[in-house]
Design a protein around this motif. Structure first.
Motif, short mmCIF file in Angstrom:
data_model
loop_
_atom_site.label_atom_id
_atom_site.label_comp_id
_atom_site.label_asym_id
_atom_site.label_seq_id
_atom_site.Cartn_x
_atom_site.Cartn_y
_atom_site.Cartn_z
N MET A 57 87.81 13.44 18.55
CA MET A 57 87.91 12.58 19.64
C MET A 57 87.50 13.36 21.15
O MET A 57 87.77 14.50 21.09
CB MET A 57 89.49 12.21 19.91
CG MET A 57 90.05 11.47 18.56
SD MET A 57 91.96 11.08 18.90
CE MET A 57 91.76 9.87 20.43
N PRO A 58 86.80 12.69 21.70
CA PRO A 58 86.13 13.19 22.97
C PRO A 58 87.17 13.62 24.23
O PRO A 58 86.90 12.98 25.56
CB PRO A 58 85.00 12.20 23.35
CG PRO A 58 85.48 10.94 23.00
CD PRO A 58 86.40 11.16 21.95
N GLU A 59 88.33 14.27 23.90
CA GLU A 59 89.34 14.45 25.24
C GLU A 59 88.74 15.56 25.97
O GLU A 59 88.38 16.63 25.46
CB GLU A 59 90.38 14.64 24.34
CG GLU A 59 91.68 14.53 25.22
CD GLU A 59 91.95 15.84 26.45
OE1 GLU A 59 92.28 15.77 27.49
OE2 GLU A 59 91.90 16.72 25.70
N TRP A 60 88.88 15.59 27.21
CA TRP A 60 88.35 16.31 28.04
C TRP A 60 88.72 17.83 28.04
O TRP A 60 87.95 18.80 27.94
CB TRP A 60 88.31 15.77 29.49
CG TRP A 60 87.70 14.55 29.75
CD1 TRP A 60 86.54 14.24 29.14
CD2 TRP A 60 87.65 14.01 31.19
NE1 TRP A 60 86.12 13.03 29.68
CE2 TRP A 60 86.75 12.80 30.63
CE3 TRP A 60 88.44 13.80 32.33
CZ2 TRP A 60 86.52 11.73 31.86
CZ3 TRP A 60 88.19 12.97 33.08
CH2 TRP A 60 87.36 11.86 32.81
N GLY A 61 90.18 17.89 27.62
CA GLY A 61 90.72 19.20 27.54
C GLY A 61 90.14 19.92 26.34
O GLY A 61 89.89 21.06 26.30
N ALA A 62 89.94 19.07 25.24
CA ALA A 62 89.53 19.60 23.86
C ALA A 62 88.02 19.93 24.10
O ALA A 62 87.74 20.94 23.37
CB ALA A 62 89.68 18.52 22.82
N ALA A 94 81.31 23.67 28.56
CA ALA A 94 82.99 23.70 29.36
C ALA A 94 82.79 23.39 30.67
O ALA A 94 83.71 22.77 31.15
CB ALA A 94 83.34 25.00 29.07
N ALA A 95 81.64 23.30 31.56
CA ALA A 95 81.80 23.26 32.88
C ALA A 95 81.81 21.68 33.05
O ALA A 95 82.37 21.13 33.97
CB ALA A 95 80.54 23.79 33.47
N MET A 96 81.21 20.80 32.37
CA MET A 96 80.96 19.39 32.78
C MET A 96 82.05 18.56 32.56
O MET A 96 82.61 17.98 33.39
CB MET A 96 79.85 18.84 31.83
CG MET A 96 78.32 19.38 31.96
SD MET A 96 78.02 19.40 33.79
CE MET A 96 76.41 19.82 33.83
N PRO A 97 82.95 18.73 31.25
CA PRO A 97 84.28 18.28 31.19
C PRO A 97 85.34 18.77 32.29
O PRO A 97 86.02 18.13 32.75
CB PRO A 97 85.05 18.57 29.87
CG PRO A 97 84.10 19.89 29.38
CD PRO A 97 82.69 19.63 30.10
#
Length: 309
Positions: A256-261, A277-280
């Protein structure tokens, strides 16, 4: 005088009339005044535009995302920098398009903040208004329960609940909601105590209204403006808590494309492939900023002191 009487009022004059002919006219007039005060704040409009853009992206994620958010090209598109081969924000270690994952991840972000607000805000409103209006031992019991929840840091308590319930987006939402209602209860209680002995509440009592009706029909609506402002301001914290749970592997589970993950999976490449890591992280920053600006604007627009001027 006859000419003036025959001239129909404009829609703006109808909204701002000091003698509304119906409840609908009075409510529309108040809403118009709030919007006019809100629209004078440029930063608040920017925050509203960010949130509306987030909603638009979440609704049309399937049409806006150029690639699949869960399937990648391990052979030819692994860890590509932004702008390479049509990948605007680059790719991750699985060859997945980061932009597509961010677009689809906006749905999870809205799901979390929406469900947490739907669950936590009514709980806090009910607890706070009942506590403030009833007083006595009811107030003491409810507020001590609230103090117990407030004694623990929100993220630590959410971690403990998710660890007990098991990892997953549903349990993460439930844990965040359970830890988010106490501040709303405090605000609702403080608002209730300011007008529980006011003349109009006493008049409603003399008319024979039950305590339940007084709280539900008269007290709760008066607490809504402060509660809406606080909920909006807390959205950024809710997003960060959800991202923290996802970063620790206790929130949304792969793929799942969750931003924290996404940040958690990209921390291994932070020195060389920084964009993973910078984009999310940048997406979380922008959305959190939008909710904060919107909350500040609502606070100024709904401030009773400002409204009385």
């Amino acid at each position: 005088m006859s000419q003036t009487a025959e001239t129909p009022p404009t829609f703006r004059e109808w909204l701002l009339s000091d003698r509304p002919q119906s409840r609908a006219q009075a409510r529309l007039g108040r809403a118009y005044i709030v919007w006019r005060r809100f629209s004078e704040n440029r930063l608040a409009l920017i925050g509203l535009a960010i949130i509306l853009a987030l909603v638009f992206i979440a609704i049309f994620a399937d049409q806006l995302a150029p690639y699949s958010p869960v399937q990648g090209n391990l052979r030819g598109a692994r860890l590509l920098p932004p702008g390479t081969d049509g990948y605007l924000l680059g790719t991750d270690d699985q060859g997945r398009d980061i932009l597509s994952r961010l677009i689809h991840g906006s749905r999870l972000t809205l799901l979390v903040v929406g469900l947490v607000a739907i669950i936590a805000a009514p709980i806090g409103l009910i607890v706070g208004t009942v506590s403030g209006y009833a007083g006595g031992w009811v107030d003491a019991v409810l507020m001590r329960i609230t103090d117990i929840f407030l004694a623990f840091p929100k993220l630590v308590l959410a971690l403990a609940l998710v660890a007990a319930l098991g990892p997953g987006i549903e349990n993460a939402i439930l844990a965040i909601a359970v830890t988010s209602w106490p501040p709303y209860a405090r605000i609702a209680r403080a608002e209730t105590m300011t007008f529980r002995n006011s003349d109009f509440i006493q008049a409603v009592k003399l008319m024979g209204a039950s305590p339940f009706r007084i709280v539900a029909r008269h007290v709760m609506p008066l607490c809504m403006s402060s509660l809406i402002v606080r909920v909006t301001l807390d959205m950024a914290g809710i997003i960060l808590t959800a991202a923290g749970l996802g970063f620790l592997g206790l929130g949304a589970q792969p793929p799942m494309p969750e931003w924290g993950a996404m940040i958690a999976s990209g921390r291994r490449f932070i020195l060389d492939q920084w964009w993973v890591a910078a984009m999310p992280g940048f997406a979380i920053l922008i959305v959190s900023l939008g909710f904060n600006l919107l909350g500040d604007g609502l606070r100024d627009a709904l401030d009773p002191k400002e409204a009385g001027q």
